[in-house]
Design a protein around this motif. Structure first.
Motif, mmCIF file in Angstrom:
data_model
loop_
_atom_site.group_PDB
_atom_site.id
_atom_site.type_symbol
_atom_site.label_atom_id
_atom_site.label_comp_id
_atom_site.label_asym_id
_atom_site.label_seq_id
_atom_site.Cartn_x
_atom_site.Cartn_y
_atom_site.Cartn_z
ATOM 1 N N SER A 182 17.600 -11.731 4.124
ATOM 2 C CA SER A 182 18.953 -11.246 4.392
ATOM 3 C C SER A 182 19.503 -10.503 3.176
ATOM 4 O O SER A 182 20.076 -9.415 3.312
ATOM 5 C CB SER A 182 19.859 -12.422 4.753
ATOM 6 N N LYS A 236 20.260 -17.377 10.472
ATOM 7 C CA LYS A 236 20.522 -16.659 9.214
ATOM 8 C C LYS A 236 20.720 -15.158 9.433
ATOM 9 O O LYS A 236 20.885 -14.402 8.487
ATOM 10 C CB LYS A 236 19.376 -16.885 8.214
ATOM 11 N N VAL A 294 18.595 -12.815 10.505
ATOM 12 C CA VAL A 294 17.486 -12.008 10.008
ATOM 13 C C VAL A 294 16.605 -11.651 11.200
ATOM 14 O O VAL A 294 16.259 -12.515 12.006
ATOM 15 C CB VAL A 294 16.667 -12.780 8.942
#
Length: 167
Positions: free
Chosen positions: A84, A115, A117
């Motif tokens: 990220s 997250k 991603v």
């Protein structure tokens, strides 16, 4: 990074730039004893950002994570956090076995999704050679996208790699 430098012959490979954060013995304990762990994480993030800047002239950068997506989370730098931070998409290396691989993907892909991603593709690794064709028959792009379609893009299987004993 040292192995790549030694065997690749890349003349300008600066180890401090291609591997800016090294977590050795005692690192986690020292981190947890810090009076400001957020500041310590920020220092590590800055090393990664500086490393990326130093390689901005490169056409492609391959960043290798270690272990599962959450490795490094104790210091705020899980594989997913680093991806990220870098703005990188993921090519995920999964284990083998139909049920085991799909069960692990459930956890691992969910963590990347949490997250925020993007996982672009999956490589199944260390497969029993005699079972690769069966795995290909059952574990398909279509199955992965039906099961893990929440990623907002399409997942692609990028390969099925056999276990090689010498490695």
């Amino acid at each position: 990074a040292r192995i790549i430098k030694e065997f690749s012959g890349i003349p300008d490979l600066d180890l401090s730039k291609v591997s800016p954060v090294r977590v050795g013995s005692g690192f986690t304990k020292a981190f947890l004893q810090s009076p400001d762990t957020r500041q310590e994480t920020q220092k590590l993030e800055n090393l990664i950002i500086d490393s990326l800047r130093s390689m901005a002239h490169k056409k492609i950068i391959i960043a290798e994570g270690t272990g599962h997506p959450g490795v490094g989370s104790i210091v705020g730098l899980s594989n997913a956090n680093v991806a990220s931070l870098m703005g990188a998409d993921i090519i995920f290396l999964s284990g083998g076995g139909i049920g085991k691989a799909l069960d692990m993907l459930e956890v691992d892909l969910s963590y990347f999704l949490f997250k925020r991603v993007r996982v672009r593709g999956i490589i199944f690794n260390k497969l029993i050679p005699e079972k690769i064709e069966t795995m290909k028959q059952f574990v398909t792009d279509d199955l992965l996208n039906k099961k893990y379609g929440a990623f907002g893009g399409s997942l692609s299987i990028l390969g099925f790699l056999p276990m090689i004993e010498i490695l």
